[in-house]
Design a protein around this motif. Sequence first.
Motif, short mmCIF file in Angstrom:
data_model
loop_
_atom_site.label_atom_id
_atom_site.label_comp_id
_atom_site.label_asym_id
_atom_site.label_seq_id
_atom_site.Cartn_x
_atom_site.Cartn_y
_atom_site.Cartn_z
N PRO A 4 0.82 -1.22 0.00
CA PRO A 4 0.00 0.00 0.00
C PRO A 4 0.86 1.27 0.00
O PRO A 4 1.92 1.32 0.61
N ILE A 5 0.37 2.27 -0.72
CA ILE A 5 1.02 3.59 -0.71
C ILE A 5 0.38 4.43 0.40
O ILE A 5 -0.84 4.52 0.48
N ALA A 6 1.23 5.03 1.23
CA ALA A 6 0.72 5.83 2.36
C ALA A 6 1.73 6.92 2.72
O ALA A 6 2.80 7.02 2.12
N ASP A 7 1.35 7.73 3.70
CA ASP A 7 2.23 8.79 4.22
C ASP A 7 2.75 9.70 3.11
O ASP A 7 3.95 9.99 3.02
N ILE A 8 1.87 10.15 2.25
CA ILE A 8 2.26 10.95 1.08
C ILE A 8 2.53 12.40 1.47
O ILE A 8 1.71 13.03 2.13
N GLU A 23 8.69 17.23 -6.21
CA GLU A 23 9.31 16.24 -5.32
C GLU A 23 8.24 15.70 -4.37
O GLU A 23 7.45 16.46 -3.82
N ALA A 24 8.25 14.39 -4.19
CA ALA A 24 7.28 13.76 -3.30
C ALA A 24 7.93 12.64 -2.52
O ALA A 24 8.92 12.05 -2.96
N SER A 25 7.39 12.36 -1.36
CA SER A 25 7.85 11.22 -0.56
C SER A 25 6.63 10.46 -0.07
O SER A 25 5.56 11.04 0.12
N TYR A 26 6.78 9.17 0.10
CA TYR A 26 5.68 8.32 0.56
C TYR A 26 6.27 6.99 1.00
O TYR A 26 7.48 6.73 0.86
N THR A 27 5.44 6.15 1.55
CA THR A 27 5.88 4.79 1.87
C THR A 27 5.16 3.82 0.95
O THR A 27 4.00 4.01 0.61
N LEU A 28 5.91 2.80 0.54
CA LEU A 28 5.36 1.76 -0.32
C LEU A 28 5.51 0.44 0.43
O LEU A 28 6.61 -0.08 0.57
N GLY A 29 4.39 -0.05 0.97
CA GLY A 29 4.48 -1.24 1.81
C GLY A 29 5.34 -1.01 3.03
O GLY A 29 6.03 -1.91 3.50
N PHE A 82 1.70 0.84 -12.70
CA PHE A 82 1.76 1.86 -11.67
C PHE A 82 2.69 1.43 -10.52
O PHE A 82 2.91 0.24 -10.31
N PRO A 83 3.19 2.39 -9.76
CA PRO A 83 3.92 2.03 -8.55
C PRO A 83 3.05 1.17 -7.63
O PRO A 83 1.84 1.40 -7.51
N GLY A 84 3.67 0.17 -7.04
CA GLY A 84 2.93 -0.73 -6.16
C GLY A 84 3.64 -2.06 -6.03
O GLY A 84 4.80 -2.22 -6.45
N GLY A 85 2.96 -3.03 -5.44
CA GLY A 85 3.54 -4.37 -5.24
C GLY A 85 2.94 -5.35 -6.23
O GLY A 85 1.74 -5.32 -6.51
#
Length: 236
Positions: A4-8, A23-29, A82-85
């Motif tokens: 899951p993508i979170a903390d965007i 510029e962006a930051s997030y968590t992926l899993g 797309f970005p993801g798992g």
Amino acid sequence: RLAPIADITVAKGSGGSSSDTIEASYTLGGVPVSASFPATKVGSEWRLQRIVANVDFSALHPDLVGLRLNGVPIASASFAIFPGGYSLSPEDARYALTAANFRVKSPDDSPDTFSMALKLSVKGQSQVRSAAQKKLNSCLKQRSLKPAGCGFSTYLPGSNKPRNSTIRWKVTKGANAMKKVKPLVVASDPRVAQGPINVQLRVDLRSTNGRIWYGFSGIYAVTAVLSDSGIKVTLG
């Protein structure tokens, strides 16, 4: 669900009038990711120039062995995703896949799909071994000095001719070799699997002039071709 993508967090642009990089930051899993997103102004709207990553599965030959990406059947070798798992799996239960799970962190990411490799599953190995043993058994029953398609043979010297009804082949070494062979999938064609073995054979027979003869031969490889209709084995 896999990552899951979170903390965007999205930073402000630099103020370009027609193009900019966001510029962006997030968590992926749960794994932190930082990425840059080029953007272009079209009319009154800002649009991201790139939102997908190109992923290549050509080394796995999906046109020859059916694959599923996150459970969806695929036939093409190249995808924009797309970005993801993601999880890749063979449709045929006779196969398994190493390094089957991967993540696309951002549109600029290039996942290493070339480290993925098809191999025979436990089921696949079992079926190839069974087919190889069945092939060997049929070869041993042939009353010929060169059993057809069996990869072993011998001959009588001079003008001696065999009395075919007396020919008897038997295994002298490697009786359990077919039960232990570990065939590997051929990288250029995953429908083919090959494995080394060492089976030694002896043949006893009589020639048409009544003389008793014997000879020796061997089998050193198993080649299996897997298809929808079954498995065809050749020995060599």
